[in-house]
Each structure stands twice: as C-alpha cells, then as structure tokens.
Motif scaffolding. Structure first.
Motif, PDB file in Angstrom:
ATOM      1  N   PRO A  69       0.255  -1.550   0.025  1.00 57.81           N
ATOM      2  CA  PRO A  69       0.092   0.160  -0.295  1.00 57.81           C
ATOM      3  C   PRO A  69       0.607   1.067   0.038  1.00 57.81           C
ATOM      4  O   PRO A  69       0.517   2.232  -0.457  1.00 57.81           O
ATOM      5  N   GLU A  70       2.166   1.127   0.936  1.00 57.27           N
ATOM      6  CA  GLU A  70       3.012   2.247   0.717  1.00 57.27           C
ATOM      7  C   GLU A  70       3.496   3.081  -0.979  1.00 57.27           C
ATOM      8  O   GLU A  70       3.569   4.207  -0.762  1.00 57.27           O
ATOM      9  N   GLN A  71       3.277   2.027  -1.559  1.00 61.58           N
ATOM     10  CA  GLN A  71       3.884   1.784  -2.845  1.00 61.58           C
ATOM     11  C   GLN A  71       2.623   2.331  -3.960  1.00 61.58           C
ATOM     12  O   GLN A  71       3.017   1.988  -4.723  1.00 61.58           O
ATOM     13  N   GLY A  72       1.403   3.232  -3.554  1.00 62.96           N
ATOM     14  CA  GLY A  72       0.455   2.565  -3.705  1.00 62.96           C
ATOM     15  C   GLY A  72      -0.324   1.193  -4.354  1.00 62.96           C
ATOM     16  O   GLY A  72      -0.817   1.895  -5.746  1.00 62.96           O
ATOM     17  N   VAL A  73       0.016   0.314  -4.508  1.00 61.21           N
ATOM     18  CA  VAL A  73      -0.554  -1.013  -4.655  1.00 61.21           C
ATOM     19  C   VAL A  73      -1.687  -1.120  -3.692  1.00 61.21           C
ATOM     20  O   VAL A  73      -1.650  -1.800  -2.549  1.00 61.21           O
ATOM     21  N   THR A  74      -3.032  -0.820  -3.782  1.00 60.92           N
ATOM     22  CA  THR A  74      -3.270  -0.958  -2.460  1.00 60.92           C
ATOM     23  C   THR A  74      -4.364  -1.657  -2.446  1.00 60.92           C
ATOM     24  O   THR A  74      -5.578  -1.823  -1.377  1.00 60.92           O
ATOM     25  N   ASN A 111     -17.608   5.790  -7.861  1.00 61.21           N
ATOM     26  CA  ASN A 111     -17.373   4.750  -6.766  1.00 61.21           C
ATOM     27  C   ASN A 111     -16.153   4.145  -7.350  1.00 61.21           C
ATOM     28  O   ASN A 111     -15.865   3.622  -6.072  1.00 61.21           O
ATOM     29  N   PRO A 112     -15.596   3.865  -8.512  1.00 56.01           N
ATOM     30  CA  PRO A 112     -14.578   2.422  -8.509  1.00 56.01           C
ATOM     31  C   PRO A 112     -13.263   3.771  -8.145  1.00 56.01           C
ATOM     32  O   PRO A 112     -12.479   3.622  -7.466  1.00 56.01           O
ATOM     33  N   ALA A 113     -13.233   4.685  -8.212  1.00 58.52           N
ATOM     34  CA  ALA A 113     -12.486   5.385  -7.735  1.00 58.52           C
ATOM     35  C   ALA A 113     -12.527   5.800  -6.615  1.00 58.52           C
ATOM     36  O   ALA A 113     -11.041   5.502  -5.571  1.00 58.52           O
ATOM     37  N   LYS A 114     -13.147   6.266  -5.511  1.00 60.55           N
ATOM     38  CA  LYS A 114     -13.286   6.147  -4.119  1.00 60.55           C
ATOM     39  C   LYS A 114     -12.440   4.699  -3.448  1.00 60.55           C
ATOM     40  O   LYS A 114     -11.845   5.122  -2.684  1.00 60.55           O
ATOM     41  N   LEU A 115     -13.745   3.656  -4.043  1.00 65.01           N
ATOM     42  CA  LEU A 115     -12.644   2.568  -3.015  1.00 65.01           C
ATOM     43  C   LEU A 115     -11.338   2.010  -4.276  1.00 65.01           C
ATOM     44  O   LEU A 115     -10.615   1.395  -3.026  1.00 65.01           O
ATOM     45  N   PHE A 116     -11.148   2.380  -5.319  1.00 69.22           N
ATOM     46  CA  PHE A 116      -9.960   2.071  -4.920  1.00 69.22           C
ATOM     47  C   PHE A 116      -8.228   2.907  -5.156  1.00 69.22           C
ATOM     48  O   PHE A 116      -7.262   3.506  -5.401  1.00 69.22           O
ATOM     49  N   GLY A 117      -8.889   3.825  -4.553  1.00 69.47           N
ATOM     50  CA  GLY A 117      -8.121   5.028  -4.375  1.00 69.47           C
ATOM     51  C   GLY A 117      -7.115   6.218  -5.574  1.00 69.47           C
ATOM     52  O   GLY A 117      -6.249   6.769  -5.416  1.00 69.47           O
ATOM     53  N   THR A 147      -0.507   6.289 -18.199  1.00 71.71           N
ATOM     54  CA  THR A 147       0.348   6.162 -17.308  1.00 71.71           C
ATOM     55  C   THR A 147       0.106   5.333 -15.810  1.00 71.71           C
ATOM     56  O   THR A 147      -0.906   4.864 -15.934  1.00 71.71           O
ATOM     57  N   PHE A 148       0.973   4.730 -15.069  1.00 78.13           N
ATOM     58  CA  PHE A 148       0.451   3.847 -14.043  1.00 78.13           C
ATOM     59  C   PHE A 148       0.436   5.631 -12.776  1.00 78.13           C
ATOM     60  O   PHE A 148       0.904   5.762 -12.760  1.00 78.13           O
ATOM     61  N   ILE A 149      -0.673   4.507 -11.775  1.00 76.57           N
ATOM     62  CA  ILE A 149      -1.133   6.087 -10.811  1.00 76.57           C
ATOM     63  C   ILE A 149      -1.342   4.980  -9.666  1.00 76.57           C
ATOM     64  O   ILE A 149      -1.179   3.845  -8.892  1.00 76.57           O
ATOM     65  N   SER A 150       0.185   5.992  -8.747  1.00 72.61           N
ATOM     66  CA  SER A 150      -0.231   5.379  -7.586  1.00 72.61           C
ATOM     67  C   SER A 150      -1.502   5.885  -6.460  1.00 72.61           C
ATOM     68  O   SER A 150      -1.597   7.023  -6.078  1.00 72.61           O
ATOM     69  N   ARG A 151      -2.527   4.666  -5.980  1.00 72.33           N
ATOM     70  CA  ARG A 151      -3.240   4.453  -5.498  1.00 72.33           C
ATOM     71  C   ARG A 151      -3.480   5.041  -4.426  1.00 72.33           C
ATOM     72  O   ARG A 151      -2.594   4.600  -3.423  1.00 72.33           O
ATOM     73  N   ALA A 152      -4.170   5.833  -3.503  1.00 73.71           N
ATOM     74  CA  ALA A 152      -4.295   5.611  -1.743  1.00 73.71           C
ATOM     75  C   ALA A 152      -4.473   4.876  -1.678  1.00 73.71           C
ATOM     76  O   ALA A 152      -5.391   3.893  -1.691  1.00 73.71           O
ATOM     77  N   LYS A 153      -4.494   4.735  -0.164  1.00 73.41           N
ATOM     78  CA  LYS A 153      -5.214   3.142   0.721  1.00 73.41           C
ATOM     79  C   LYS A 153      -5.762   3.572   0.828  1.00 73.41           C
ATOM     80  O   LYS A 153      -7.330   4.644   0.847  1.00 73.41           O
ATOM     81  N   PHE A 154      -7.230   2.223   1.086  1.00 69.17           N
ATOM     82  CA  PHE A 154      -8.285   2.325   0.907  1.00 69.17           C
ATOM     83  C   PHE A 154      -8.952   3.180   2.313  1.00 69.17           C
ATOM     84  O   PHE A 154      -8.625   3.536   3.619  1.00 69.17           O
ATOM     85  N   GLY A 155     -10.005   3.838   2.250  1.00 69.11           N
ATOM     86  CA  GLY A 155     -10.743   4.457   3.257  1.00 69.11           C
ATOM     87  C   GLY A 155     -10.552   5.814   3.254  1.00 69.11           C
ATOM     88  O   GLY A 155     -11.493   6.744   3.519  1.00 69.11           O
ATOM     89  N   GLU A 156      -9.287   6.543   2.220  1.00 71.67           N
ATOM     90  CA  GLU A 156      -9.070   8.347   2.815  1.00 71.67           C
ATOM     91  C   GLU A 156      -9.984   8.497   2.161  1.00 71.67           C
ATOM     92  O   GLU A 156     -10.580   9.853   2.404  1.00 71.67           O
TER      93      GLU A 156
END
Ligand code: URP
Ligand code: ZN
Ligand code: ZN
Length: 464
Positions: free
Chosen positions: A142-147, A371-377, A451-460
């Motif tokens: 998760p710290e690497q954006g794979v959340t 919702n996909p955007a919110k759930l997957f950071g 490009t690759f997107i580094s995703r935020a942790k779940f719930g944020e």
C-alpha cells in the motif's frame, strides 16, 4: 496546451448542469457558465453529456490463464477501453508461484511499458505466501500505491488459495489500509462437480454453468464476508452474478460492515441458455462465475440501483473463439474462462440501465466512475469532474446510434458478447489528462500517453 469544452451537460455522481470546462495542461482548472477564454482547442459539446472518464476496476490484459494468454495486451485492451469511454483501469498482477510481490509487479509493469493508452494501476493477486517474509512484503505494497489485495477462492490447482492464505491476507489488509478483493466461489466443491460431470461424459460448454451452481458462489461470498469481519478488513466481492451472492452482501451492508460488491455488464444480459448454443458457440460465454438463470438479471439491476452493489466492471478477459476457446472443444473444463467487454460497458449500461429508467444518469456515473475511484484510491483525482481533477473526460453523444459488433470493435478477439445490439448513445470524444485519445471514431493519441497511478490507501477517500 489548453482545451475548452463548450456548452455540454456536465453529469457527475451528484450534479447535472450545463457549463463550460477549461483544461490547462492535464487538469481541469475552471468550470463555469459561458467561459470567454481563448484556448488551443475548443470542443463544441452542445447537446452532449460531459462525463468523468470511466474507471474499470476489473480487467485482465496480457494474462496467462487456462493454458493460453488473454488476447488483448495492454495496448489493444486499453485502446478498446478508450473507445468505450474508459480512461483508467485497475488490472490484476497475478503473483506467479515462487515469485516475490516485487518481482511479480516488475514483470507485469514490463508488459505495459510503452504501451499504455489510458491510465492504470494493479491489484496484487496473492497466490503464494509460503516464502519467508511474504506477509511482511505484502504489507509494504500500500505504501507503494498498490492498495488492493485479490484472492481467488476458486480455480483449484491454479490460482485458488486456501482459507489460511485468505485470512492471513485479510489480517495484513486490516493493518495496512488495503482493500481485500475476492473471487468468491467454493473451488473445492466445484472441482468435485467438474470431475463428476466429465466422468459421466458431460463435456459440452453448458456444463461449465451446471458444475458451478449459484450456491457455491453464495457460500464463498458469505465465508469471505464473515472472515473479513473477524480480521477487521474491508472486503470487495468481484463479479457478483446471482441472488445467492447479493443476499449476504446486502445483509452485511445492512449491519454496517465494510463490504462492497461489484457486478459486470455481461451478467445483466447473458443468461445460462447462451451456453447451450450449438456448434461450440456456447464456449463464447464460458466465463466465471457463469451466466445465470435469467431471473438473476432483475436482482442485479435492483442491487445496483439500491447500492447493495457499488460498481459495474467488465472483467474483460478476452480470448479468441477460433483458436483459444477451442482448447476445450472436447472438455468444457479446458475452455479458457473469460469474456470480452471493455469497450461496451458505458454503451450497454446507458442503453439498458439509464434509457429504460432502471438507474439515473448520476447513478450510472457513480457505478462506472465515482465509486471505483473512491474504493480504489483514485478519487478525486479521477472519477469526477471538478477543478483540480485530472481532465479525464468523455463527451458522450446521447443520440449516436451504434450497432455493437466484433467486426468494428477494437479488442483483438473475434466475437462480442453483445453482437448485433443497437444502442442509442455512445462516446464521441475521449480525453485523458487533457490529451484527446478518441475523436471522429479514431484513436488519435500515441500509446505511451497512459501512465501508472499510485493509488491511495483504502478508506481515505470513501466519505469525500
Ligand atoms: O472467467 C473469468 N472471469 N476470467 C477471468 C478471471 C476471473 O475469474 O476473474
Ligand atoms: Zn474471478
Ligand atoms: Zn476477473
């Protein structure tokens, strides 16, 4: 580079109004009525919907599976996605047995290098925790954006994990802020049923469905929900296909548990009788969970309307019928599991969800993008139209008539699940971070634009 989109009907999950949008560089910098500003490119959107780029949270590009590899690589799959109004997706990096997660991610990123037509991320699919330090390594992702961590509860002898692996992964997710995703089917029971069917000489495609009854999906869905609750992990159930799986999700959500579910376009339209089509045509519909009895389609529409299910993905996992599905000509269990659909989700859900009044336009945007955007950071960078968001935009012509066909699609597969369906409403112009990807029915960008997107942790981002 600046782009001004004039006079469109802007539709997000929450809003619906006519305005202009100014894009400078890669982001939306201004939204207002009658903006009188010079721009490098002006797009007339009068009479069109202006939607956030759709996000597909469930795809399989360039994936080895079922003795072959999915026919769409990152380039062809993402170009097909762009034509369908999808500007970002989250694909699965499947951990090859014996490889670390870092090695697995490096291997999958290499497949995408230079080919990206839209933005993307990876869920990590955990298949093997036996190496010393595997759980610790999983915790660093998760710290690497794979959340998000994905587990397959089916495909015995291939991707399936046991409950110990499932539960340990859930415990890591609870500690690290990852979302656990499950393919929920009871793989052990299905394996018994498949062996029995084959021993009785039942080798035709329809036995794919008959050996995976809906109760096997319902049981696994409920098991995952209960275990995730014990572990304290948030859970997302992928490709929900039937009432037996909708029900435990509804119960858990009623209790306020952290459970979400997704269904896929095809489950609204294809039923189990498609598998009976003669001359091996039924093999086109061999995906997992299988097409269900037609009554489930109303259950699914109801579930997406009432927020029991929160997203619609494609589970795009395309194989050619002539050279790949044919691996199972004499044995349904050898037919590679998966179907295409990355290009047609928005068209189909708009036509049969919005135009029939089953869901609103706002809800469609919520299910396909927000919702996909919110759930997957990814939110609010993606999944909405707001000042500061990436300029991922679909200009959608609600009057454009299209007949869906394999002969005009951009996927490399040789069939389309919705062949011959005519829809009124289709993407016209598609932009990714301000770059025009599709206009005049042509892909006008150069692969590498994504490009690759580094995703935020779940719930944020869930309650924003
Ligand atoms: O049949 C399917 N769905 N193939 C892709 C792998 C999976 O189970 O999602
Ligand atoms: Zn699956
Ligand atoms: Zn899948």
């Amino acid at each position: 580079m600046s782009v001004l989109i004039k006079g469109g009907r802007i539709v997000t999950a929450a809003d619906d109004y006519i305005a202009d949008i100014l894009i400078e560089g890669e982001t939306i910098t201004l939204i207002g009525a009658s903006l009188d500003i010079a721009a490098d490119k002006v797009i007339d959107a009068h009479g069109k919907y202006v939607l956030p780029g759709c996000i597909d949270p469930h795809t399989h590009l360039d994936m080895p599976f079922g003795g072959t590899t999915t026919i769409d690589d990152v380039e062809s799959g993402q170009i097909a996605a762009a034509f369908g109004g999808t500007t970002c997706h989250v694909d699965f990096c499947i951990q090859p047995q014996g490889l670390t997660f870092a090695e697995s991610l490096a291997m999958w990123r290499e497949k995408a290098a230079g080919k990206q037509a839209i933005d993307m991320g990876y869920h990590i699919a955990v298949t093997d925790l036996s190496a010393p330090g595997a759980l610790d390594e999983l915790a660093t992702l998760p710290e690497q954006g794979v959340t998000s961590y994905k587990l397959f509860m089916a495909y015995k002898g291939a991707l399936m994990v046991d409950d110990e692996t499932l539960f340990k992964t859930m415990e890591v997710a609870a500690a690290t802020g990852a979302l656990v995703m499950v393919h929920a089917e009871n793989g052990d029971a299905i394996d018994v049923l498949v062996k029995k069917a084959l021993a009785a000489g039942n080798t035709a495609p329809v036995f794919h469905a008959r050996t995976r009854p809906p109760e096997t999906e319902g049981e696994a869905t409920n098991r995952a929900i209960q275990l995730a609750h014990v572990a304290g992990a948030p859970l997302y159930v992928v490709h929900v296909s039937c009432k037996e799986s909708v029900e435990p999700i509804a119960i858990a959500r009623d209790k306020g548990w952290n459970v979400w579910g997704e269904t896929c376009t095809q489950y609204f339209f294809i039923d189990e009788t498609f598998l009976e089509r003669p001359n091996f045509e039924g093999a086109k519909y061999v995906y997992t969970p299988p097409p269900r009895a037609k009554a489930n389609q109303d259950v699914l529409w109801d579930a997406v309307r009432t927020n029991v299910l929160s997203a619609i993905s494609t589970d795009h996992c395309a194989f050619r019928w002539d050279t790949q599905k044919s691996l199972g000509a004499d044995d349904f269990s050898k037919i590679p599991n998966g179907g295409p659909g990355i290009e047609n989700r928005l068209q189909m859900i708009h036509e049969f969800g919005v135009r029939t009044g089953k869901i609103t336009l706002n809800r469609m945007v919520e299910l396909l993008a927000t919702n996909p955007a919110k759930l997957f950071g990814l939110y609010p960078r993606k999944g909405t139209l707001a000042v500061g968001s990436d300029a991922d935009i679909v200009i959608f012509d609600p009057e454009k008539q299209v007949t869906i066909s394999a002969s005009t699609q951009h996927s490399k597969t040789d069939y389309n699940l919705f062949e011959g369906t005519t829809v009124t409403g289709s993407p016209d112009t598609v932009l990714l971070r301000g770059n025009v990807l599709v206009e005049n029915d042509t892909f006008v960008a150069t692969p590498g634009v994504g490009t690759f997107i580094s995703r935020a942790k779940f719930g944020e981002q869930l309650h924003r």
